[in-house]
Scaffold this active site. Sequence first.
Site, PDB file in Angstrom:
ATOM      1  N   TRP A 127       0.865  -1.180   0.000  1.00  0.00           N
ATOM      2  CA  TRP A 127       0.000   0.000   0.000  1.00  0.00           C
ATOM      3  C   TRP A 127       0.909   1.239   0.000  1.00  0.00           C
ATOM      4  O   TRP A 127       1.807   1.334   0.858  1.00  0.00           O
ATOM      5  CB  TRP A 127      -0.874  -0.047   1.265  1.00  0.00           C
ATOM      6  CG  TRP A 127      -1.863   1.063   1.393  1.00  0.00           C
ATOM      7  CD1 TRP A 127      -2.746   1.497   0.453  1.00  0.00           C
ATOM      8  CD2 TRP A 127      -2.088   1.869   2.571  1.00  0.00           C
ATOM      9  NE1 TRP A 127      -3.510   2.517   0.959  1.00  0.00           N
ATOM     10  CE2 TRP A 127      -3.127   2.772   2.253  1.00  0.00           C
ATOM     11  CE3 TRP A 127      -1.512   1.917   3.835  1.00  0.00           C
ATOM     12  CZ2 TRP A 127      -3.603   3.711   3.163  1.00  0.00           C
ATOM     13  CZ3 TRP A 127      -1.993   2.838   4.741  1.00  0.00           C
ATOM     14  CH2 TRP A 127      -3.018   3.725   4.410  1.00  0.00           C
ATOM     15  N   ASP A 208      -0.458  -5.631   9.238  1.00  0.00           N
ATOM     16  CA  ASP A 208      -1.502  -4.653   8.905  1.00  0.00           C
ATOM     17  C   ASP A 208      -2.722  -5.456   8.450  1.00  0.00           C
ATOM     18  O   ASP A 208      -2.672  -6.117   7.412  1.00  0.00           O
ATOM     19  CB  ASP A 208      -0.978  -3.756   7.770  1.00  0.00           C
ATOM     20  CG  ASP A 208      -2.012  -2.727   7.315  1.00  0.00           C
ATOM     21  OD1 ASP A 208      -3.128  -2.700   7.869  1.00  0.00           O
ATOM     22  OD2 ASP A 208      -1.692  -1.945   6.388  1.00  0.00           O
ATOM     23  N   ALA A 210      -6.497  -4.959   7.428  1.00  0.00           N
ATOM     24  CA  ALA A 210      -7.510  -3.941   7.130  1.00  0.00           C
ATOM     25  C   ALA A 210      -8.728  -4.522   6.426  1.00  0.00           C
ATOM     26  O   ALA A 210      -9.691  -3.798   6.171  1.00  0.00           O
ATOM     27  CB  ALA A 210      -6.888  -2.850   6.248  1.00  0.00           C
ATOM     28  N   LYS A 243     -13.326  -1.053   6.637  1.00  0.00           N
ATOM     29  CA  LYS A 243     -13.953  -1.854   5.593  1.00  0.00           C
ATOM     30  C   LYS A 243     -14.947  -2.851   6.153  1.00  0.00           C
ATOM     31  O   LYS A 243     -16.080  -2.917   5.687  1.00  0.00           O
ATOM     32  CB  LYS A 243     -12.872  -2.578   4.787  1.00  0.00           C
ATOM     33  CG  LYS A 243     -12.201  -1.721   3.745  1.00  0.00           C
ATOM     34  CD  LYS A 243     -11.051  -0.927   4.265  1.00  0.00           C
ATOM     35  CE  LYS A 243     -10.449  -0.049   3.167  1.00  0.00           C
ATOM     36  NZ  LYS A 243      -9.331   0.741   3.644  1.00  0.00           N
TER      37      LYS A 243
HETATM   38  C1  LMR Z   1      -6.991   1.962  -0.493  1.00  0.00           C
HETATM   39  O1  LMR Z   1      -5.930   1.322  -0.531  1.00  0.00           O
HETATM   40  O2  LMR Z   1      -7.576   2.332  -1.519  1.00  0.00           O
HETATM   41  C2  LMR Z   1      -7.609   2.265   0.837  1.00  0.00           C
HETATM   42  O3  LMR Z   1      -6.854   1.716   1.865  1.00  0.00           O
HETATM   43  C3  LMR Z   1      -7.906   3.706   1.011  1.00  0.00           C
HETATM   44  C4  LMR Z   1      -6.687   4.555   1.192  1.00  0.00           C
HETATM   45  O4  LMR Z   1      -6.666   5.326   2.145  1.00  0.00           O
HETATM   46  O5  LMR Z   1      -5.751   4.476   0.395  1.00  0.00           O
END
Ligand code: LMR
Length: 394
Positions: A127, A208, A210, A243
């Site tokens: 991410w 992590d 999520a 989520k």
């Molecule tokens: C994403 O990866 O799209 C989500 O976790 C939202 C974000 O804050 O990036």
Amino acid sequence: MFETLKAQPADKILSLMAAYRADPRVEKVDLGVGVYKDADGKTPVMRAVKAAEKQLWDIEDTKSYTGLAGDVGFHDVMRRLILADAVAAEQIAAAATPGGTGAIRQGLELIKMAAPQATIWLSAPTWPNHPSIIKYLGMPMAEYRYFDSATRGVDFGGMLTDLDQAKPGDVVLLHGCCHNPTGANLTASQWQEVADFLKSKQLIPFVDIAYQGFGDGLDADAYGPRHLAKTQPEMLIAASCSKNFGVYRERTGLLMAISQDPAKTPLNQGTVAFLNRQNYSFPPDHGARLVTMVLNDETLRTDWQKELEDIRGSMLSLRQQLSDALRKRTNSDKFDFLAQHRGMFSRLGATEAQVEQMRESHGIYMVSDSRLNLAGLNAQSVPILADAIVAAGV
Ligand code: LMR
């Protein structure tokens, strides 16, 4: 003073959100930001959350502060949700945080205090906000191979080879389930191997999580963090409720610092509370309270799990529909991985130019690295996307 500021690099995911909003085409398809959407393109408030909100309106008689680390009732339900009976409550220091991002930030700050020389190892890719925060905090970081772009699966051999370069005390950031952005995940036996490897190399896992409940189910998705909590001397977990409870804007997250030795917990607890105080004092409570109410009430919990299962089922079905549509169009199994991946995202394997082409020709918005949010699709947009993928020559 302000004239010395430099423009910061734009966040890929958030700039895509803005570009999508600005596109006047009605047939546009948003597969960008990781937000669940139903078949009508809405992100609904979950039924159990709405019901808890109604109850809360009646019973809440103060808005005074909670504890500095948030409400212990929230810590407790989240510990049980994520870790079940993997570890005892006495082994966990916990702090509520503004969302999962808040938990990641606080976890990194704790690492910075405890082990400033530790390198944070990130999956390639990960991410984008992970490296962004780490860079901002000035902490050492490195990458380990994770995604095999040929198979669209996990490059497990590459992962362990790269992590073999880590020094004792380094931290390995792992996605608990539903890897973002690739959708490729470790199997249970790979989690076991990773656990043995980390322990033998004295590396510290930072998980992590999520998307618990979006992959193979609430318990199956927590296999990795539970196994690590049972086997590792120390670990960190950053959890998000955005989520799986759909409380995105309420900013509801939790940081857990877990130690096999419960004697370490009071110091850990004092530290996470201190970090909250330094950064924002008391964490937001509304979302955490709703989550606590839902998980503590049998009727609400059952309804929440049912709705979450429906959401998970609809994402699996969209995966299957897209993979079938591409099988038909390409007469090959090249895109079968879409049905095998889990969670909201898959990385399609398109080039930036192909992603751009799909945006221009078909109004399809996905992140430039070709991450697509399957939950942004519906029965009408699946064939449009399949056509666009073929037309772009992916
Ligand atoms: C994403 O990866 O799209 C989500 O976790 C939202 C974000 O804050 O990036």
